[in-house]
Write an enzyme that holds these catalytic residues in place. Structure first.
Site, PDB file in Angstrom:
ATOM      1  N   GLU A 126      37.814  36.145  37.817  1.00 32.17           N
ATOM      2  CA  GLU A 126      38.511  37.333  37.315  1.00 32.17           C
ATOM      3  C   GLU A 126      38.130  38.592  38.096  1.00 32.17           C
ATOM      4  O   GLU A 126      38.948  39.494  38.244  1.00 32.17           O
ATOM      5  CB  GLU A 126      38.218  37.518  35.826  1.00 32.17           C
ATOM      6  CG  GLU A 126      38.757  36.404  34.936  1.00 32.17           C
ATOM      7  CD  GLU A 126      40.260  36.235  35.048  1.00 32.17           C
ATOM      8  OE1 GLU A 126      40.958  37.244  35.259  1.00 32.17           O
ATOM      9  OE2 GLU A 126      40.725  35.087  34.944  1.00 32.17           O
ATOM     10  N   HIS A 180      40.543  38.990  40.950  1.00 29.54           N
ATOM     11  CA  HIS A 180      41.812  39.625  40.551  1.00 29.54           C
ATOM     12  C   HIS A 180      41.616  41.127  40.337  1.00 29.54           C
ATOM     13  O   HIS A 180      42.462  41.938  40.735  1.00 29.54           O
ATOM     14  CB  HIS A 180      42.327  39.003  39.245  1.00 29.54           C
ATOM     15  CG  HIS A 180      42.734  37.565  39.370  1.00 29.54           C
ATOM     16  ND1 HIS A 180      43.513  37.092  40.406  1.00 29.54           N
ATOM     17  CD2 HIS A 180      42.477  36.486  38.568  1.00 29.54           C
ATOM     18  CE1 HIS A 180      43.722  35.787  40.243  1.00 29.54           C
ATOM     19  NE2 HIS A 180      43.092  35.396  39.148  1.00 29.54           N
TER      20      HIS A 180
END
Length: 371
Positions: free
Chosen positions: A20, A23
């Site tokens: 994550e 991202h």
């Protein structure tokens, strides 16, 4: 029990959180508004907002990784400049791919650390082929056993280290194989090390068609703890990661090809229960083994996430490719339905694999995880 739970949760949290973060970084780099970055999953324990960036950060009670919520990630707000949906196709593709890339980077880092302190590795017969590497605890180990073979009948186990055969210390794979091949139909005595235990096993080699000579039905490898100087460890870590990446891709290709062509699938797929069991077992073997296993899981996560399936990053990239070809985006409602169906199928698959894990480990699988 507590040890296994903590290790399993920590490994899973690191893999997901690093993904994550990839991202998060690229979304910010391309000017997307990040509405929230969460550590763990809801319910929420604490939330705060950065005065500098306006990003909401949250600390959540379920410690299984994290999440990043990007403005317009589901295709809405396309007309606003800070929306994910407003970015060029190549920019969105990079944002979606960055989680996978971070998992690859994590594997490189972990294996680089491993090679710096010493990592279990397969060894060539001539150790000089390893260059500046330092090797210790070199041994010949069993890593696979054929069903119904003399080795299986005699009770040999994967991981057994061969100390001697009939009192002879043999240090090369070729010498071991030649000795066994010359004892067709004759009982031999294997001195083995199984963990901290010394074991003696008697077995009779028989002619095996697959190798064209006598054998006992084992696959052997010469292994040892390999370390490199600090300036070589990152290079070896990167090499090992990409070798691992390619090996897993080939394994997935073979698995999918066999499924399509109707060939029986020999691979065993582990779900959450199986991974928890393996994590606990590997953690008890030592830190470097856990390091190696985490790197393996990270590469697996990267490859699986990049498959062109709905609800995965690869599936979302596939929609971008279609958008590029059509020169207009697919309707948001259509894409949402496809991803939701894909998500439900993945959840169903996970439930099925978990059920198989429970059946495999039997009624005592909780003791395997928590024992």
């Amino acid at each position: 029990m507590i040890f296994t739970i903590i290790i399993f949760v920590a490994v899973l949290a690191i893999l997901v959180l690093v993904h994550e973060i990839g991202h998060f970084i690229t979304a910010r780099k391309f000017g997307c508004a990040v509405e929230e970055f969460g550590i763990g999953f809801p319910p929420q324990a604490k939330k705060w907002k950065s005065k500098k960036t306006g990003i909401n950060y949250s600390l959540n009670w379920i410690p299984l990784g994290g999440f990043v919520k990007i403005k317009g990630e589901d295709g809405e707000n396309r007309q606003e400049n800070d929306s994910f949906g407003s970015k060029k196709v190549w920019q969105r593709a990079i944002i979606l791919s960055s989680g996978v890339l971070m998992n690859i980077v994590l594997a490189i880092v972990l294996l680089s650390i491993g090679f710096g302190i010493g990592l279990p590795s397969a060894l060539p017969d001539d150790l000089s082929d390893l260059g500046r590497a330092h090797v210790k605890d070199a041994k010949i180990q069993i890593y696979a056993i054929s069903d119904g073979s003399p080795a299986a009948t005699a009770g040999l186990q994967s991981g057994d280290a061969l100390v001697s055969i009939d009192g002879n210390s043999l240090n090369k794979l070729e010498d071991v194989q030649s000795y066994i091949a010359g004892k067709d139909g004759q009982e031999i005595n294997l001195a083995l090390q199984r963990g901290q235990e010394d074991v003696n096993v008697k077995v009779v080699p028989v002619f095996r068609e697959e190798i064209g000579k006598a054998g006992i039905g084992v696959a052997l490898a010469r292994t040892g703890i390999v370390s490199y100087p600090w300036y070589l460890a990152p290079i070896k870590g990167a090499e090992a990661t990409f070798s691992l990446f390619w090996a897993i891709v080939v394994a997935f290709y073979t698995l999918i090809k066999n499924l399509v062509t109707g060939i029986p699938v020999g691979a065993d797929v582990a779900g959450p229960v199986g991974i928890a069991v393996m994590t606990g077992q590997v953690a008890r073997m030592g830190f470097v083994y856990l390091l190696q296993f985490t790197a393996l899981l990270s590469v697996n996560l990267a490859i699986i996430n990049f498959l062109p399936l709905p609800a995965l990053d690869g599936g979302r990239i596939l929609f971008l490719i279609v958008e590029k070809i059509r020169r207009r985006p697919i309707r948001q409602e259509v894409e949402a339905v496809v991803h939701n169906i894909g998500f439900m199928l993945l959840i169903g698959l996970m439930i099925f694999v978990t059920f198989r894990d429970v059946i495999k480990w039997g009624g005592g699988f909780f003791s395997k995880i928590f024992g």
